[in-house]
Design a protein around this motif. Structure first.
Motif, PDB file in Angstrom:
ATOM      1  N   GLU A 148       7.457   7.678  -1.828  1.00  0.00           N
ATOM      2  CA  GLU A 148       7.088   8.785  -0.700  1.00  0.00           C
ATOM      3  C   GLU A 148       6.515   7.608   0.406  1.00  0.00           C
ATOM      4  O   GLU A 148       6.728   7.884   1.639  1.00  0.00           O
ATOM      5  CB  GLU A 148       6.322   9.716  -0.903  1.00  0.00           C
ATOM      6  CG  GLU A 148       6.927  10.962  -0.290  1.00  0.00           C
ATOM      7  CD  GLU A 148       6.142  12.212  -0.839  1.00  0.00           C
ATOM      8  OE1 GLU A 148       4.970  12.242  -1.229  1.00  0.00           O
ATOM      9  OE2 GLU A 148       6.958  13.210  -1.039  1.00  0.00           O
ATOM     10  N   PRO A 149       5.595   6.899   0.183  1.00  0.00           N
ATOM     11  CA  PRO A 149       4.847   6.095   1.264  1.00  0.00           C
ATOM     12  C   PRO A 149       5.843   5.039   1.930  1.00  0.00           C
ATOM     13  O   PRO A 149       5.367   4.711   2.928  1.00  0.00           O
ATOM     14  CB  PRO A 149       3.827   5.448   0.474  1.00  0.00           C
ATOM     15  CG  PRO A 149       3.541   6.092  -0.831  1.00  0.00           C
ATOM     16  CD  PRO A 149       4.735   6.694  -1.125  1.00  0.00           C
ATOM     17  N   LEU A 150       6.890   4.742   1.269  1.00  0.00           N
ATOM     18  CA  LEU A 150       7.959   3.792   1.674  1.00  0.00           C
ATOM     19  C   LEU A 150       9.282   4.603   2.493  1.00  0.00           C
ATOM     20  O   LEU A 150       9.929   3.866   2.963  1.00  0.00           O
ATOM     21  CB  LEU A 150       8.413   2.892   0.387  1.00  0.00           C
ATOM     22  CG  LEU A 150       7.439   2.145  -0.397  1.00  0.00           C
ATOM     23  CD1 LEU A 150       8.235   1.690  -1.348  1.00  0.00           C
ATOM     24  CD2 LEU A 150       6.772   1.165   0.493  1.00  0.00           C
ATOM     25  N   GLY A 151       8.875   5.806   2.301  1.00  0.00           N
ATOM     26  CA  GLY A 151       9.850   6.702   3.368  1.00  0.00           C
ATOM     27  C   GLY A 151      11.093   6.671   2.481  1.00  0.00           C
ATOM     28  O   GLY A 151      12.210   7.188   2.953  1.00  0.00           O
ATOM     29  N   LEU A 152      11.178   6.837   1.248  1.00  0.00           N
ATOM     30  CA  LEU A 152      12.323   6.819   0.266  1.00  0.00           C
ATOM     31  C   LEU A 152      11.965   8.079  -0.766  1.00  0.00           C
ATOM     32  O   LEU A 152      10.964   8.351  -1.236  1.00  0.00           O
ATOM     33  CB  LEU A 152      12.754   5.606  -0.727  1.00  0.00           C
ATOM     34  CG  LEU A 152      13.061   4.477   0.022  1.00  0.00           C
ATOM     35  CD1 LEU A 152      13.027   3.213  -0.921  1.00  0.00           C
ATOM     36  CD2 LEU A 152      14.429   4.652   0.921  1.00  0.00           C
ATOM     37  N   ALA A 155      13.975  -6.028   3.725  1.00  0.00           N
ATOM     38  CA  ALA A 155      12.487  -6.387   3.356  1.00  0.00           C
ATOM     39  C   ALA A 155      11.697  -5.177   2.525  1.00  0.00           C
ATOM     40  O   ALA A 155      10.943  -5.475   1.776  1.00  0.00           O
ATOM     41  CB  ALA A 155      11.898  -6.097   4.882  1.00  0.00           C
ATOM     42  N   LEU A 156      12.578  -3.939   2.513  1.00  0.00           N
ATOM     43  CA  LEU A 156      11.889  -2.968   1.620  1.00  0.00           C
ATOM     44  C   LEU A 156      11.931  -3.257   0.149  1.00  0.00           C
ATOM     45  O   LEU A 156      11.410  -2.859  -0.618  1.00  0.00           O
ATOM     46  CB  LEU A 156      12.747  -1.507   2.016  1.00  0.00           C
ATOM     47  CG  LEU A 156      12.068  -0.478   1.206  1.00  0.00           C
ATOM     48  CD1 LEU A 156      10.676  -0.075   1.817  1.00  0.00           C
ATOM     49  CD2 LEU A 156      12.967   0.778   1.819  1.00  0.00           C
ATOM     50  N   ARG A 157      12.941  -4.075  -0.057  1.00  0.00           N
ATOM     51  CA  ARG A 157      13.145  -4.642  -1.321  1.00  0.00           C
ATOM     52  C   ARG A 157      11.731  -5.014  -2.204  1.00  0.00           C
ATOM     53  O   ARG A 157      11.639  -4.559  -3.371  1.00  0.00           O
ATOM     54  CB  ARG A 157      14.129  -5.688  -1.783  1.00  0.00           C
ATOM     55  CG  ARG A 157      14.538  -5.960  -2.971  1.00  0.00           C
ATOM     56  CD  ARG A 157      15.332  -6.993  -3.156  1.00  0.00           C
ATOM     57  NE  ARG A 157      15.748  -7.332  -4.448  1.00  0.00           N
ATOM     58  CZ  ARG A 157      16.766  -7.989  -4.989  1.00  0.00           C
ATOM     59  NH1 ARG A 157      17.645  -8.183  -4.391  1.00  0.00           N
ATOM     60  NH2 ARG A 157      16.842  -8.017  -6.456  1.00  0.00           N
ATOM     61  N   TRP A 158      11.064  -5.956  -1.614  1.00  0.00           N
ATOM     62  CA  TRP A 158       9.701  -6.310  -2.034  1.00  0.00           C
ATOM     63  C   TRP A 158       8.734  -5.096  -2.375  1.00  0.00           C
ATOM     64  O   TRP A 158       7.960  -5.282  -3.466  1.00  0.00           O
ATOM     65  CB  TRP A 158       9.467  -7.515  -1.426  1.00  0.00           C
ATOM     66  CG  TRP A 158      10.796  -8.343  -1.477  1.00  0.00           C
ATOM     67  CD1 TRP A 158      11.114  -8.858  -0.097  1.00  0.00           C
ATOM     68  CD2 TRP A 158      11.280  -9.105  -2.397  1.00  0.00           C
ATOM     69  NE1 TRP A 158      12.234  -9.488  -0.435  1.00  0.00           N
ATOM     70  CE2 TRP A 158      12.497  -9.885  -1.821  1.00  0.00           C
ATOM     71  CE3 TRP A 158      11.228  -9.109  -3.758  1.00  0.00           C
ATOM     72  CZ2 TRP A 158      13.444 -10.556  -2.309  1.00  0.00           C
ATOM     73  CZ3 TRP A 158      12.246  -9.837  -4.695  1.00  0.00           C
ATOM     74  CH2 TRP A 158      13.270 -10.693  -3.865  1.00  0.00           C
ATOM     75  N   LYS A 159       8.761  -4.398  -1.407  1.00  0.00           N
ATOM     76  CA  LYS A 159       7.712  -3.487  -1.545  1.00  0.00           C
ATOM     77  C   LYS A 159       8.092  -2.246  -2.684  1.00  0.00           C
ATOM     78  O   LYS A 159       7.259  -1.715  -3.200  1.00  0.00           O
ATOM     79  CB  LYS A 159       7.831  -2.540  -0.126  1.00  0.00           C
ATOM     80  CG  LYS A 159       6.986  -3.401   1.006  1.00  0.00           C
ATOM     81  CD  LYS A 159       7.143  -2.484   2.441  1.00  0.00           C
ATOM     82  CE  LYS A 159       6.746  -3.262   3.211  1.00  0.00           C
ATOM     83  NZ  LYS A 159       6.857  -2.524   4.635  1.00  0.00           N
TER      84      LYS A 159
END
Length: 167
Positions: A53-57, A125-129
């Motif tokens: 959720e914090p990542l927007g997914l 970039a989201l991959r690493w998060k």
């Protein structure tokens, strides 16, 4: 056999059904592998929710992103096939991810009939998060990858058997 079914059968048929059912009753919910897999799927979704959720997914969007991080530039049908979904189910996920600037959709120059999906820089970039979220799930499941991969292998084997049987 249900009570209603027992009442509608003759006493002889009921007696024969009781005699023909040796061993433990296999129909209780707690004995169903399918239910355990179903419950585990819901538990995974619930466990990932606060991490994604914090990542927007959402969890389904996460699965789409996993496919694209593995192989960018796929068409919608290939993404759907990898996720064992139809393209009509995947399209709304892709639209939201595109709206959030994580991917872009466009016609494949090699085949205009296909809609090609590519990650944006933000999507890459989201991959690493997201990797940190998966690490937390692994920790919650005991902290080591090997038993999880062994279980995954067995579930994949069962899935393949069921798909081959047409069930």
């Amino acid at each position: 056999m249900t009570q209603t079914a027992r009442r509608t059968q003759s006493p002889t048929a009921v007696d024969q059904a009781d005699k023909a059912a040796p061993g433990p009753d296999v129909l209780p919910l707690d004995r169903q592998l399918c239910f355990s897999v179903y419950a585990a799927a819901h538990a995974f979704t619930a466990a990932y929710k606060p991490l994604l959720e914090p990542l927007g997914l959402t969890y389904p969007q996460y699965l789409v992103m996993l496919v694209l991080w593995e192989e960018d530039g796929l068409d919608v049908k290939k993404i759907a096939a990898r996720l064992h979904l139809d393209s009509g189910t995947v399209t709304p996920l892709l639209k939201r991810l595109e709206r959030d600037s994580l991917l872009r959709r466009g016609r494949d120059p090699a085949n205009e009939r296909h809609l090609r999906v590519e990650l944006t820089d933000a999507g890459h970039a989201l991959r690493w998060k997201v990797g940190a979220a998966r690490e937390q799930i692994v920790c919650a499941l005991g902290g080591t990858e090997e038993p999880l991969q062994a279980l995954k292998h067995e579930i994949d084997r069962i899935t393949a058997l069921l798909e081959r049987s047409g069930s």
